[in-house]
Structures are given as structure tokens and as C-alpha cells.
Write a protein that holds these residues in place. Structure first.
Motif, short mmCIF file in Angstrom:
data_model
loop_
_atom_site.label_atom_id
_atom_site.label_comp_id
_atom_site.label_asym_id
_atom_site.label_seq_id
_atom_site.Cartn_x
_atom_site.Cartn_y
_atom_site.Cartn_z
N ASP A 130 -5.60 13.32 1.86
CA ASP A 130 -4.30 13.56 1.25
C ASP A 130 -3.15 13.19 2.18
O ASP A 130 -2.03 13.64 2.02
N CYS A 131 -3.44 12.34 3.17
CA CYS A 131 -2.41 12.02 4.17
C CYS A 131 -1.66 10.74 3.85
O CYS A 131 -0.60 10.49 4.45
N LEU A 132 -2.15 9.92 2.91
CA LEU A 132 -1.54 8.63 2.65
C LEU A 132 -1.22 8.46 1.18
O LEU A 132 -1.88 9.05 0.32
N SER A 133 -0.21 7.66 0.89
CA SER A 133 0.10 7.29 -0.49
C SER A 133 0.42 5.80 -0.54
O SER A 133 1.09 5.26 0.35
N LEU A 134 -0.09 5.15 -1.58
CA LEU A 134 0.14 3.72 -1.78
C LEU A 134 1.44 3.53 -2.57
O LEU A 134 1.58 4.05 -3.68
N LEU A 135 2.38 2.79 -1.98
CA LEU A 135 3.68 2.60 -2.63
C LEU A 135 3.67 1.40 -3.57
O LEU A 135 4.15 1.48 -4.70
N THR A 136 3.16 0.27 -3.09
CA THR A 136 3.17 -0.93 -3.94
C THR A 136 2.21 -1.96 -3.40
O THR A 136 1.72 -1.85 -2.26
N GLN A 137 1.91 -2.96 -4.22
CA GLN A 137 1.05 -4.08 -3.84
C GLN A 137 1.84 -5.37 -3.99
O GLN A 137 2.52 -5.58 -5.00
N LEU A 365 -5.13 6.75 14.62
CA LEU A 365 -5.62 5.40 14.85
C LEU A 365 -6.18 4.86 13.54
O LEU A 365 -6.99 5.52 12.87
N LEU A 366 -5.73 3.68 13.15
CA LEU A 366 -6.27 2.99 11.98
C LEU A 366 -7.22 1.91 12.46
O LEU A 366 -6.86 1.08 13.30
N CYS A 367 -8.46 1.93 11.96
CA CYS A 367 -9.50 1.00 12.39
C CYS A 367 -10.04 0.26 11.18
O CYS A 367 -10.66 0.89 10.31
N VAL A 376 -9.14 6.16 9.12
CA VAL A 376 -7.96 6.81 9.68
C VAL A 376 -8.45 7.99 10.52
O VAL A 376 -9.05 8.93 9.99
N TYR A 377 -8.19 7.93 11.83
CA TYR A 377 -8.69 8.95 12.75
C TYR A 377 -7.55 9.65 13.47
O TYR A 377 -6.55 9.03 13.85
N GLU A 384 -12.09 12.28 11.33
CA GLU A 384 -11.64 11.39 10.26
C GLU A 384 -10.65 12.07 9.34
O GLU A 384 -10.88 13.17 8.84
N ARG A 385 -9.52 11.41 9.10
CA ARG A 385 -8.49 11.91 8.20
C ARG A 385 -8.62 11.32 6.81
O ARG A 385 -8.19 11.94 5.83
N GLY A 386 -9.13 10.14 6.71
CA GLY A 386 -9.23 9.48 5.42
C GLY A 386 -9.71 8.05 5.58
O GLY A 386 -10.01 7.60 6.69
#
Length: 428
Positions: A130-137, A365-367, A376-377, A384-386
Motif C-alpha cells: 500500500d506504499c505506491l500508487s500509479l498515476l499514469t502511463q 531501494l528499488l531493484c 521495493v525494499y 520487502e515493502r511491495g
């Protein structure tokens, strides 16, 4: 050093048992949508390990919250004196709690063909947690996105692709404002101040977004895979293993060749600057450390066993990832040389690293992995966050203003993400 943290934390959710199924928590129950009766998995959380009589937690460590006193701050210099025991915190979480394993995304939903709809047991989303949201593509590129840049003071986003174009996007409308045909595959894109640099075969293009200056920097042999600026020099990693350097001459509004750094035997695919050093990762499996003052190689790091895809400076540490499925954390010893202080293992080869802070100013950190996902760490625990999912592998991750960041994948699609302000302490 105790490197027990190298193991996946998800293997430590509870005590051992002959009936392994009964020790796993039902993912669907956690999401509030389990419809199996009877369900073979637990419909309750596993207990948090309790301190023993001596006040210490048992060896089966819990994973949840990070001690804020031990969090690194984004700083390219390797000079953290706040916490002398910081090295031992990699791969460890302070306090109680359980890190939950993420749900899997529905492969049929990714292909647009899932017939189960809301009743599907797998995730219908481009990310978990629940840490990220997609705004647009942003759609338009026909091949893999190999570079993303946003010049300082500009309202335009630049994306480069192996389809031999750079697209310019209006940040207000999200629409493509222009397409630049370059006649060669884009290997990388970098912005520094008002300048945008694009790595192409045998040349680096330089544009000034404010003055519309258009320059071509010759000298590279083969594809230019990586670019970075440090000590008033522009460095380019090339296909033949050479790192070229140019110096900007303001009076003449041009870049003059300054140096040619040789040592790698194969292509230089990643560059980063920190602590008055230039770090270069190569297809020859090595990382070379260069002095920005003398432009001489002062150390060669050979711990990776495959192509070094990305290097990142964070606090007093250097992080590197490779196709050998590992992320290595390097720290400077008393002698000044770098040594591995922690190794994080993944199930797939790694493509790129990006460090940033979340909406609560905590380091993450994004891997990007070559299984078409981005992990997402939290740092330094690597809990792991997501995950972020894509149709193909993510080759480019770039920070933006105001908590935004961008990802570009193998299909040519660019996605704009934002950190959510409301988050839970553990992954879900």
C-alpha cells in the motif's frame, strides 16, 4: 560478521513442523477474500517471537519495524559516523512484527484475458503493498525504454528508447510534446542542470533545454551505455570498455575531451559518482574505483560473477547489482579499500537499482529484476515493502520531484508513480 540475514526473510515466518501447510498464513484471508472451506492455511497471524529471560529475542528473528536511529540518509559520501554498528544492520529488522510475502499478480490479467474478474485469487494490480500508487502511463515508444531524464527547472520529461527516438513529454498534460529521431539506439539518458545528454552509437548528444543548444560529442567506440557527471566532468561508459571524459567550457559553450580511462575489458554499462570517486560496472563482471582528482583506477572489485548492471552510492556505502542474482553492499575499511559487508540474494538476475526516500522520509531501494518485476525494499533491513509488475523487464528507474518516480520497461511503456502518504508498517 553474522550474514544470517542473507537468507530470504520469508523463510522465517514460524516454527518448523512436519505439516508445513499448517504454519502458513492464508494470503487470501489477509486480503479479506478467502472463500475456501475448509482452508488448508491459517486464518490468523503467527505469534511474534517473545524475549527470553536475558532480554534477547530468540534466534528465529522477527521482521517488521526498523530502528529509525539506524536509517541511512541520502549522501554520496562514505562518511557515516552516527552509528558505528551500522554495518551489522544490513538484512536485519529491529523490533517485532512479521514481513508478509506478497501476493502474486495474475498472469492472465497482465495479458488482458482473465475471465475470473473480481473472483480471481491472484492480484489484478500493477503493484502490491500500500506504499505506491500509479498515476499514469505514457505510451509511444516501440522498444525498450533505456533512459529517463527530467532537466532542472523544466516541465518536460525526456525518455530514450532502443527504437532510436527520444520522446519529450509535457508534465502538465501527460501528452507527448515531441519526438526526436536520432538514427541510432539510445543507450542511456542523463540530465544535469539544464542539459540533457543522450548516449548513442559512437556519439553523445548534448541539448540545453533552456538555450536549445545542440552539440555532438565524438570519441566513443561503439554504443554509449552509461553517463554521469562528477567534478565538472561528463563521463561516458562505452562498448569497448573505455570511459571517456569531457569538460564543459562555458566561454565557448562547448565540451572539450579531457581524459580516456582504460582498464575494463568489456563494455561499461553503469557509472556513479560519490565520495570523490567514480565507480564503473562492466560486462567483465568487475567494478572499478577511479579517483576523480587523478582519474586513475585505485581499486578493482571482483566479487560479482556476472555482468554488473547497476551501482549506487548511499550514505557511506556502495551498492551494486548483477546478473548473478545478488545485490552487494560495500563499505570502506580503515585502509580505504571497499569490501563486501552484506550480500542480498534474489531469485532472478538484477538489472538496475534506484535509491530514494518514501513519503515518511525513510530510505528505500528499488531493484529491477529480469522476471518483469521491481522489488521495493526498506533499508538497511531489505524487508520487502511491495512489488511493481510490468509486461516486460524494467530497464530504467528515475527519480522525479515531489515524491514522483518513473519506470520504463521493455514494451516501451513509461509509468509515473507516487509514494502514498498512508502506509502500514508491515508489507501486505
Amino acid at each position: 560478521m553474522d550474514v544470517e540475514g542473507n537468507k530470504r526473510v520469508f523463510q522465517r515466518l514460524g516454527p518448523s513442523s512436519n505439516d508445513n501447510k499448517q504454519q502458513k498464513v492464508c494470503y487470501h484471508w489477509r486480503a479479506g477474500k478467502c472463500n475456501r472451506y475448509p482452508c488448508p492455511f491459517l486464518h490468523r497471524e503467527l505469534p511474534v517471537p517473545q524475549p527470553t529471560a536475558n532480554g534477547k529475542v530468540s534466534s528465529k528473528r522477527s521482521h517488521g519495524f526498523i530502528d529509525d536511529q539506524n536509517l541511512p540518509r541520502r549522501n554520496p559520501n562514505f562518511n557515516n559516523t552516527r552509528n558505528p554498528n551500522f554495518n551489522n544492520n544490513w538484512g536485519r529488522v529491529q523490533g517485532g512484527g512479521v514481513v508478509r510475502k506478497m501476493e502474486k499478480v495474475c498472469i492472465y490479467w497482465l495479458q488482458g484475458s482473465c475471465s475470473f474478474g473480481d473472483k480471481c485469487r491472484y492480484l489484478h494490480s500493477w503493484c502490491t503493498g500500500d506504499c505506491l500508487s500509479l498515476l499514469t502511463q505514457l505510451e509511444g515508444h516501440q522498444k525498450v525504454v533505456s533512459g529517463i531524464a527530467m532537466p532542472s527547472g523544466s516541465d518536460k520529461l525526456y525518455t530514450g528508447s532502443k527504437d532510436e527516438t527520444v520522446r519529450v513529454w509535457d508534465c502538465q498534460s501527460g501528452q507527448c510534446a515531441g519526438v526526436i529521431n536520432l538514427g541510432g539506439e539510445v543507450g542511456c539518458v542523463l540530465s544535469e542542470g539544464p542539459w540533457v545528454f543522450v548516449g548513442l552509437p559512437h556519439v553523445v548528444k548534448a541539448w540545453n533545454a533552456q538555450t536549445n543548444t545542440d552539440l555532438s560529442l565524438s570519441g566513443p567506440v561503439g554504443q554509449v551505455y552509461s553517463l554521469v557527471v562528477g567534478n565538472d566532468l561528463l563521463f561516458a561508459g562505452t562498448q569497448d570498455g573505455t570511459i571517456l571524459a569531457w569538460k564543459f567550457i562555458a566561454a565557448a559553450n562547448c565540451f572539450e575531451p579531457a581524459a580516456s580511462l582504460k582498464g575494463h575489458t568489456l563494455a561499461v554499462v553503469t557509472l556513479v559518482v560519490g565520495a570523490n570517486r567514480l565507480y564503473s560496472g562492466s560486462m567483465d563482471h568487475s567494478i572499478r574505483v577511479w579517483s576523480l582528482e587523478s582519474l586513475q583506477c585505485v581499486q578493482t572489485l571482483s566479487d560479482h560473477t556476472s555482468v554488473v548492471m547497476s551501482v549506487l552510492c548511499w550514505d557511506q556505502f556502495l551498492l551494486s547489482c548483477a546478473l548473478d542474482k545478488t545485490i552487494k553492499v560495500w563499505v570502506a575499511t580503515e585502509s580505504g579499500n571497499l569490501e563486501v559487508t552484506y550480500t542480498h540474494n534474489e531469485e532472478h538476475g538484477l538489472l538496475t537499482l534506484c535509491g530514494m526516500h518514501d513519503s515518511e522520509a525513510k530510505p528505500v531501494l528499488l531493484c529491477s529484476c529480469n522476471d518483469n518485476s521491481v522489488r521495493v525494499y526498506d533499508l538497511p533491513s531489505f524487508s520487502e515493502r511491495g512489488k511493481i509488475f510490468s509486461k516486460q523487464e524494467v530497464r530504467s528507474i528515475q527519480l522525479g520531484p515531489g515524491g514522483l518516480f518513473f519506470t520504463g520497461d521493455g514494451t516501451g511503456e513509461v509509468r509515473v508513480w507516487k509514494w502514498s502518504t498512508e502506509q502500514t508498517a508491515t508489507s501486505s
